[in-house]
Enzyme design. Structure first.
Site, PDB file in Angstrom:
ATOM      1  N   HIS A 156      20.573 -66.193 -23.309  1.00  0.00           N
ATOM      2  CA  HIS A 156      19.380 -66.809 -22.713  1.00  0.00           C
ATOM      3  C   HIS A 156      18.898 -67.972 -23.585  1.00  0.00           C
ATOM      4  CE1 HIS A 156      17.054 -63.925 -25.375  1.00  0.00           C
ATOM      5  NE2 HIS A 156      16.348 -65.030 -25.549  1.00  0.00           N
ATOM      6  N   GLU A 169      15.912 -65.439 -19.074  1.00  0.00           N
ATOM      7  CA  GLU A 169      16.732 -64.254 -19.229  1.00  0.00           C
ATOM      8  C   GLU A 169      17.888 -64.242 -18.223  1.00  0.00           C
ATOM      9  OE1 GLU A 169      16.105 -62.917 -21.905  1.00  0.00           O
ATOM     10  OE2 GLU A 169      14.348 -61.618 -21.964  1.00  0.00           O
ATOM     11  N   ASP A 220       8.398 -72.101 -25.486  1.00  0.00           N
ATOM     12  CA  ASP A 220       7.819 -70.886 -24.930  1.00  0.00           C
ATOM     13  C   ASP A 220       6.681 -70.351 -25.794  1.00  0.00           C
ATOM     14  OD1 ASP A 220       9.492 -70.033 -27.054  1.00  0.00           O
ATOM     15  OD2 ASP A 220      11.106 -69.598 -25.641  1.00  0.00           O
ATOM     16  N   ASP A 233      22.356 -62.494 -25.514  1.00  0.00           N
ATOM     17  CA  ASP A 233      22.748 -62.408 -24.102  1.00  0.00           C
ATOM     18  C   ASP A 233      22.819 -63.778 -23.448  1.00  0.00           C
ATOM     19  OD1 ASP A 233      20.083 -63.058 -23.907  1.00  0.00           O
ATOM     20  OD2 ASP A 233      19.492 -61.316 -22.713  1.00  0.00           O
TER      21      ASP A 233
END
Length: 277
Positions: A143, A148, A72, A141
């Site tokens: 991801h 996400e 990314d 979380d």
């Protein structure tokens, strides 16, 4: 699916680095047969990168015939900004090894057409023959890359808006000023990573423990995108003790009981010196 549990962050990082080292050397890359490696950023892989640099400087590992594809990049952050993932990769890894710059691939968050940039990235991966080993990390979380919670589990490389939790988590890299944290990124999709022939996910620290629990002990759920890798035929989760705090004791004992099998993947450690004429 393998879950490799080491005592602490340093040992988990070293195990991961040993595994990457052996996989590259066993592949016997050459000018007409490159090893393709998917790579993450963030704090978790730094220890692994340090060990890989050490192996290279000792003459045991070469990246001359390795192509890399990063997960990314932020949108709108200048390439030479200290917190861009271009800067991160060059400062923490690439400039310390013998990889050719043209063999490193990082998404361009300043491209004039972001959608075209994402499509071109997928095409480059295909042209390279696909990714042999994709290394990833996760957020608290669950991801992976910037996929996400709620992301499609068959998603491809695309533009993504960051969740508030991720922006808050990344603020530490921007002087804890939320207004300076980019809110959009380019990211490989879950499906992009799933297409790799093998996936290794690094998960360390107590703050990742609930995400590891969701990845290992519960079902596949797009709200915890890392859970998708339960369905990959060759996934290795590498973690430290702190990351196992939410797992059942029975689960931890089961996987620890397999460490003698897992360690055969990294022992003995191979060296390019053994393959020199």
């Amino acid at each position: 699916m393998r879950l490799v549990i080491l005592d602490d962050y340093d040992l988990a990082s070293e195990w991961a680095a040993k595994y990457i080292r052996n996989r590259i050397i066993q592949f016997k890359p050459s000018a007409d047969r490159y090893f393709t490696l998917g790579l993450p950023t963030g704090s978790t892989p730094l220890g692994c990168y340090r060990k890989l640099i050490e192996y290279h400087k000792n003459g045991d590992l070469s990246f001359k015939y390795v192509k890399t594809f990063n997960m990314d990049e932020y949108v709108g952050l200048p390439r030479d900004h200290p917190e861009s993932y271009h800067s991160y990769m060059w400062n923490n890894f690439f400039k310390h090894i013998d990889i050719e710059p043209q063999n490193t691939h990082i998404l361009d968050g300043n491209a004039s057409n972001l959608q075209t940039e994402c499509e071109a990235f997928e095409q480059k991966i295909t042209a390279a023959g696909g990714i042999e080993l994709f290394v990833g990390g996760i957020g608290p979380d669950g991801h992976i890359a910037f996929n996400e919670p709620g992301s499609s589990l068959v998603s491809r490389t695309r533009v993504k808006t960051l969740a508030k939790d991720t922006i808050v988590a990344n603020a530490r890299f921007f002087g804890n000023d939320l207004s300076k944290v980019p809110t959009m990124t380019l990211t490989v999709g879950v499906g992009t990573v799933m297409d790799a022939r093998e996936v290794m996910i690094l998960i360390t620290g107590a703050h990742k423990a609930f995400a590891l629990y969701k990845a290992i002990e519960e079902g596949v759920n797009h709200m915890w995108t890392v859970s998708a890798f339960q369905q990959h035929p060759r996934t290795i989760f590498v973690c430290d003790e702190d990351a196992t705090l939410e797992l059942r004791v029975k689960t931890v004992k089961y996987f620890k009981g397999l460490m003698h099998v897992h360690n055969q993947l990294v022992e003995p450690m191979l060296s390019v010196k053994d393959y020199m004429d």
